[in-house]
Design an enzyme around this catalytic site. Structure first.
Site, PDB file in Angstrom:
ATOM      1  N   GLY A 271       0.783  -1.194   0.086  1.00  0.00           N
ATOM      2  CA  GLY A 271      -0.002   0.137   0.071  1.00  0.00           C
ATOM      3  C   GLY A 271       0.846   1.326  -0.006  1.00  0.00           C
ATOM      4  CG  HIS A 443     -16.173  -6.596 -37.066  1.00  0.00           C
ATOM      5  ND1 HIS A 443     -16.126  -7.495 -35.910  1.00  0.00           N
ATOM      6  CD2 HIS A 443     -16.079  -7.480 -38.180  1.00  0.00           C
ATOM      7  CE1 HIS A 443     -15.730  -8.864 -36.592  1.00  0.00           C
ATOM      8  NE2 HIS A 443     -15.891  -8.739 -37.777  1.00  0.00           N
TER       9      HIS A 443
END
Length: 464
Positions: A271, A443
Site C-alpha cells: 500500500g 469491427h
C-alpha cells in the site's frame, strides 16, 4: 521577509499539482509551483510510466523468447535471445525524461514559475522552500497541497539492501534469480509479472484469500491463471514475518505453519500513504480523515484558501483522479463555478491480462438495495481477441433491472485498459443497456465486447 508572492502556490508537481498549476496559469492567476525533485511526481518518474515501460519491454522479450523456444503459434522462429536490463532501464529513463521535460515546458507556457526545493508550510499563506542556493520564503493568497504518497513500510521488512520498494524494483540493472513480492495488489502483480517474463523465479505472498483483494475473485481469476502459466507461485492467506538477508530467505506464516521461501530480492507493495512528513501541515490544524487531509466538494480543506488534491486526500490514489482534482481547484480559485460531481473514476491494473473497473462491482450494486442484473461476455467469442492470440478474460456490465441503467463496467483481458474511456463515458452520461447496445462499434475491435455484453443484458445476444 517575503522573497516571492503569488496568487497560487502549489506544493508538489505530480499529476495533480502540475495540472492545477497549468490551469491556474491559463486562467490568469500568478502561480508558483514547488517540487523537490523532478516534475511529474511519482507517476512520471518512479511509478506509472516507468512501470509500464518495464512491462512493455518484458512482454517484448517474453514473446521473442517464446519464439526461440518454439512455442510461437504464429510460426515465428528466432534464436540467440537475451536482454541487457541496464540498457532497458536507460531506455525507460529516456521516456521519463521526455515526459518530465514536456511537463516543464507546459508549465512555462502557462506562465507558471517553478521552484526546485523542499517546501515547509509556515501558515496558510506562507511557505519556506529550501533550494540548493538559499532559503526562499513565498507568500500566497491560495495554497494547494499536492505532495502525493509514498510506499508503506512493513516494520519487519524495512526498506534497504535486498528489500525493495517499487522505486528500486524499477531501477534494477540485472534480473534477480528469485524475487518475492509481498502484497498481491496491482503494483506487486504488475512488477512481478514483468520480472517473471524477464526470467526471474517469482513468488507472491498475499494475506487475503485471493490476489487483487479489492476486486471480486471472478475478476482476479484470469490474472491468477496467467501467473500460474508464467511459473509464478502465488501464496494466499500468507503473512510474511521477516527476512534473513544472510541466507536470502523469507519467513512466511500460513495459519499455524511457518515456512521459508528463497528470495534474492524482496519487493514490498502493501500500500501507499500520504507524503506529508516534514511539510508542516500540522501547523495548520487541518481536519483529517485518518492519515489523509479532509476536503469539501470544492477541494478546500478546513482552512479557507488552502486546498488539497491527489493522494494526500485519500483513495483512490490514481493519477487521473489527481489531475481532475487539480483542474477543479484551479477553476474554483479563479472564481469559476466548478463542482466535483464525478460519477466514476475508472481504475486500471496493468497486469497480464489487464483489468479495468469503473463504477459498482456486482456485490456493491446489490448493497444499494437495487434489483441488479449482471451480464458477462467472454473474449473467446471476440474476433479481435482471437487475432491477438489472447482470449482469456471477459467484459461484464452491472445494471439495474427494469430501467437498464448501467451501474458498473468491468473487463479483464489483454489490451482491455483501452476500454477505460468508454466505461467512464458510459457511466458519466448515465447510459442504459439500450444506449450501449444501439451504439455501432467498429469491427473487429475489443470494444465490440461492450456492445455484446449490453445486448446480453437485454436478452438480445447476437454472438454468444
Amino acid at each position: 521577509m517575503t522573497d516571492l508572492s503569488c496568487n497560487v502556490l502549489v506544493i508538489g508537481a505530480g499529476p495533480g499539482g502540475y495540472v492545477a498549476a497549468i490551469r491556474a496559469g491559463q486562467l490568469g492567476l500568478e502561480t508558483v509551483i514547488v517540487e523537490q525533485s523532478a516534475h511529474g511526481g511519482t507517476c512520471l518518474n518512479i511509478g506509472c510510466i516507468p512501470s509500464k515501460a518495464l512491462i512493455h519491454a518484458a512482454e517484448e522479450f517474453f514473446a521473442v523468447r517464446e519464439a526461440a523456444e518454439g512455442h510461437s503459434k504464429l510460426g515465428i522462429r528466432t534464436s540467440d535471445v537475451g536482454i541487457d536490463l541496464a540498457k532497458t532501464v536507460a531506455w525507460k529513463d529516456g521516456v521519463v525524461r521526455q515526459l518530465t521535460g514536456g511537463v516543464s515546458g507546459l508549465l512555462r507556457k502557462a506562465g507558471v514559475r517553478s521552484v526546485q526545493g523542499r517546501a515547509r508550510i509556515l501558515d496558510g499563506k506562507t511557505a519556506e522552500v529550501e533550494t540548493a542556493e538559499r532559503l526562499l520564503r513565498i507568500s500566497c493568497r491560495n495554497m494547494v497541497i499536492a505532495t502525493g504518497s509514498r510506499p508503506v513500510e512493513v516494520p519487519s521488512l524495512p526498506f534497504g539492501g535486498n528489500i525493495l520498494s517499487s522505486t528500486e524494483a524499477l531501477s534494477l540493472t540485472s534480473v534477480p534469480e528469485t524475487l518475492a513480492i509481498v502484497g498481491g495488489g496491482y503494483i506487486g502483480l504488475e512488477i512481478g509479472t514483468a520480472y517473471a517474463k524477464l526470467g526471474a523465479k517469482v513468488s507472491i505472498f498475499e494475506a487475503k484469500p485471493h490476489i487483487l483483494p479489492q476486486y471480486d475473485e471472478e475478476l482476479s481469476r484470469p490474472v491468477a491463471a496467467r501467473l500460474k502459466a508464467l511459473g509464478v507461485t502465488v501464496h494466499v492467506e500468507a503473512v510474511v514475518e521477516g527476512y534473513d538477508a544472510v541466507r536470502g530467505v523469507l519467513r512466511v506464516r500460513h495459519g499455524s505453519t511457518v515456512t521459508e521461501s528463497a528470495a534474492e530480492k524482496v519487493l514490498v507493495t502493501v500500500g501507499r500513504q500520504p507524503a506529508l512528513e516534514g511539510l508542516g501541515v500540522e501547523q495548520l490544524g487541518l481536519d483529517r480523515d485518518g492519515r489523509f487531509i479532509r476536503t469539501d466538494e470544492r477541494g478546500q480543506t478546513s482552512m479557507r484558501g488552502v486546498y488539497a488534491i491527489g493522494d494526500v486526500t485519500g483513495e483512490p490514489m490514481l493519477a487521473h483522479r489527481a489531475m481532475a482534482q487539480g483542474e477543479h481547484v484551479a477553476e474554483t480559485m479563479a472564481g469559476h463555478s466548478s463542482g466535483w460531481d464525478k460519477r466514476v473514476i475508472p481504475a486500471v491494473c496493468f497486469t497480464d491480462p489487464e483489468l479495468v473497473v469503473a463504477g459498482l462491482l456486482p456485490d456493491q450494486a446489490r448493497e444499494t438495495g437495487r434489483d441488479v442484473g449482471v451480464a458477462t461476455y467472454p473474449l473467446r467469442a471476440n474476433g479481435r481477441a482471437l487475432t491477438l492470440e489472447r482470449t482469456d478474460g471477459f467484459v461484464r456490465v452491472v445494471f439495474e433491472q427494469g430501467s437498464g441503467l448501467v451501474l458498473g463496467l468491468q473487463a479483464v483481458g489483454a489490451g482491455c485498459s483501452e476500454l477505460a474511456g468508454e466505461f467512464g463515458l458510459a457511466l458519466e452520461m448515465c447510459a442504459t443497456l439500450t444506449d450501449i447496445a444501439a451504439t455501432i462499434h467498429a469491427h473487429p475491435t475489443l470494444g465490440e465486447t461492450v456492445q455484446e455484453a449490453a445486448l446480453m443484458g437485454l436478452g438480445k445476444a447476437l454472438h454468444a
